[in-house]
Design a protein around this motif. Structure first.
Motif, short mmCIF file in Angstrom:
data_model
loop_
_atom_site.label_atom_id
_atom_site.label_comp_id
_atom_site.label_asym_id
_atom_site.label_seq_id
_atom_site.Cartn_x
_atom_site.Cartn_y
_atom_site.Cartn_z
N UNK A 108 0.86 -1.18 0.00
CA UNK A 108 0.00 0.00 0.00
C UNK A 108 0.89 1.23 0.00
N UNK A 109 0.66 2.14 -0.94
CA UNK A 109 1.52 3.32 -1.07
C UNK A 109 0.70 4.54 -1.46
N UNK A 110 1.20 5.70 -1.08
CA UNK A 110 0.60 6.97 -1.51
C UNK A 110 1.11 7.31 -2.90
N UNK A 111 0.19 7.56 -3.81
CA UNK A 111 0.58 7.89 -5.17
C UNK A 111 0.98 9.35 -5.30
N UNK A 112 0.49 10.17 -4.37
CA UNK A 112 0.88 11.59 -4.33
C UNK A 112 1.26 11.95 -2.90
N UNK A 113 2.27 12.75 -2.76
CA UNK A 113 2.74 13.12 -1.42
C UNK A 113 1.71 13.93 -0.66
N UNK A 114 0.80 14.60 -1.37
CA UNK A 114 -0.21 15.44 -0.70
C UNK A 114 -1.51 14.68 -0.43
N UNK A 115 -1.52 13.37 -0.71
CA UNK A 115 -2.73 12.57 -0.53
C UNK A 115 -2.60 11.66 0.68
N UNK A 116 -3.72 11.46 1.38
CA UNK A 116 -3.74 10.55 2.52
C UNK A 116 -4.09 9.13 2.12
N UNK A 117 -4.77 9.00 0.99
CA UNK A 117 -5.25 7.69 0.55
C UNK A 117 -4.09 6.79 0.10
N UNK A 118 -4.17 5.53 0.51
CA UNK A 118 -3.19 4.53 0.10
C UNK A 118 -3.77 3.67 -1.02
N UNK A 119 -2.96 3.38 -2.01
CA UNK A 119 -3.40 2.55 -3.13
C UNK A 119 -2.63 1.24 -3.14
N UNK A 120 -3.31 0.18 -3.56
CA UNK A 120 -2.65 -1.11 -3.65
C UNK A 120 -1.74 -1.13 -4.88
N UNK A 121 -0.45 -1.35 -4.63
CA UNK A 121 0.56 -1.39 -5.69
C UNK A 121 1.24 -2.75 -5.69
N UNK A 122 2.05 -2.99 -6.72
CA UNK A 122 2.81 -4.23 -6.80
C UNK A 122 4.13 -3.97 -7.49
N UNK A 123 5.06 -4.89 -7.30
CA UNK A 123 6.36 -4.80 -7.95
C UNK A 123 6.28 -5.56 -9.27
N UNK A 124 6.28 -4.86 -10.41
CA UNK A 124 6.13 -5.55 -11.70
C UNK A 124 7.32 -6.42 -12.08
N UNK A 145 -11.44 -9.48 -7.90
CA UNK A 145 -11.87 -10.82 -7.49
C UNK A 145 -11.67 -10.99 -5.99
N UNK A 146 -12.12 -12.11 -5.48
CA UNK A 146 -11.94 -12.40 -4.06
C UNK A 146 -10.46 -12.46 -3.72
N UNK A 147 -9.66 -12.95 -4.65
CA UNK A 147 -8.20 -13.00 -4.46
C UNK A 147 -7.64 -11.60 -4.22
N UNK A 148 -8.04 -10.64 -5.05
CA UNK A 148 -7.56 -9.26 -4.91
C UNK A 148 -8.06 -8.64 -3.62
N UNK A 149 -9.30 -8.92 -3.26
CA UNK A 149 -9.84 -8.39 -2.01
C UNK A 149 -9.06 -8.93 -0.81
N UNK A 150 -8.67 -10.20 -0.87
CA UNK A 150 -7.89 -10.78 0.22
C UNK A 150 -6.50 -10.17 0.30
N UNK A 151 -5.89 -9.90 -0.87
CA UNK A 151 -4.57 -9.25 -0.90
C UNK A 151 -4.67 -7.87 -0.28
N UNK A 152 -5.70 -7.11 -0.65
CA UNK A 152 -5.90 -5.77 -0.11
C UNK A 152 -6.10 -5.83 1.40
N UNK A 153 -6.92 -6.77 1.86
CA UNK A 153 -7.17 -6.89 3.30
C UNK A 153 -5.90 -7.21 4.07
N UNK A 154 -5.09 -8.11 3.52
CA UNK A 154 -3.83 -8.47 4.18
C UNK A 154 -2.92 -7.26 4.28
N UNK A 155 -2.84 -6.48 3.20
CA UNK A 155 -1.98 -5.29 3.21
C UNK A 155 -2.50 -4.21 4.15
N UNK A 156 -3.80 -4.09 4.26
CA UNK A 156 -4.38 -3.14 5.21
C UNK A 156 -4.05 -3.56 6.64
N UNK A 157 -4.17 -4.84 6.92
CA UNK A 157 -3.83 -5.35 8.25
C UNK A 157 -2.35 -5.15 8.55
#
Length: 259
Positions: A108-124, A145-157
């Protein structure tokens, strides 16, 4: 295509790219039984929630510097991992793999330094995610998909655990009980001992000298069991040393830094 900030990427990450239902509509993930990025990695960050499990298998120390973080040691020397082989295959069936390792290649990373929201990213650059013909889909009809939702939940935790770990470290620094660590191991047949420094640890004497109000605080906020998990885990330094000896991954006796 938008991309996440590239400076100061965390350990293991070569690049970061935001996961998008449009750009990565046909992406899938594959389960691999190897983690090549671990082959030469001797230390990984851990969160406070993991201390009780980690301390059964690995020594827990703290990095040096103004903002120390907890580290689990898989080897005592730079470039030595005693739990994964040179191809990144786990050598032990009974082993706790820290969440930091299991999180990769997502983040989870901030795409802009002035933003509080975190976005799910990956290492290509990872070979576990891409436009494969096999594997679990990340998107279906433009939706996660459920797979992506689980990945997001794990990263949030993981982010939440990281925040609690940062608070633990802040309280630890305020208690002023962290000291420069040193472990001396005398190997039979060698005149010179192996002296390991370059990490921090909790001073048990300073811990015992805490005032009553300080002691009550660390009991009430749950720090005390975590502190003792760290202290108990230090006995495993010699076990890791023994694993290095058996694997033939020992340097000449000298001053070496584990972290």
């Amino acid at each position: 295509m938008a991309s996440a900030p590239q400076q100061s990427l965390p350990l293991f990450y070569n690049q970061l790219e935001p996961l998008s239902s449009q750009t990565h509509a046909d992406f899938r993930i594959r389960v691999r039984d190897k983690a090549p990025f671990l082959a030469k990695q001797h230390a990984v960050p851990v969160t406070v929630e993991e201390f009780p499990l980690v301390q059964r298998f690995l020594p827990i120390v703290f990095s040096v510097g103004d903002d120390p973080v907890p580290l689990a040691l898989m080897g005592l020397n730079e470039g030595v991992n005693t739990f994964f082989d040179d191809e990144g295959t786990l050598l032990e069936p009974n082993f706790y793999v820290p969440a930091y390792i299991r999180r990769y290649p997502y983040l989870l990373a901030r795409l802009r330094t002035d933003a509080d929201e975190l976005s799910l990213c990956f290492d290509p650059s990872s070979d576990t995610i891409g436009a494969f013909e096999d594997g679990d889909k990340l998107f279906e009809n433009g939706e996660p998909t459920e797979t992506t939702k689980n990945i997001l939940q794990f990263n949030e935790q993981f982010e939440q655990a990281g925040a609690r770990t940062a608070m633990f470290m802040k309280d630890l620094k305020e208690l002023n009980i962290l000291i420069d660590g040193e472990v001396t191991i005398q190997q039979e047949g060698n005149e010179q001992p192996f002296i390991y420094r370059g990490f921090m640890m909790i001073d048990e004497n300073k811990l015992n000298e805490l005032r009553g109000d300080q002691l009550r605080k660390i009991v009430q906020n749950g720090m005390l069991p975590l502190i003792y998990a760290h202290l108990f885990s230090l006995a495993l330094m010699r076990d890791i040393f023994g694993r290095q000896v058996r694997l033939g991954k020992m340097p000449q006796p000298q001053l070496v830094n584990p972290a």
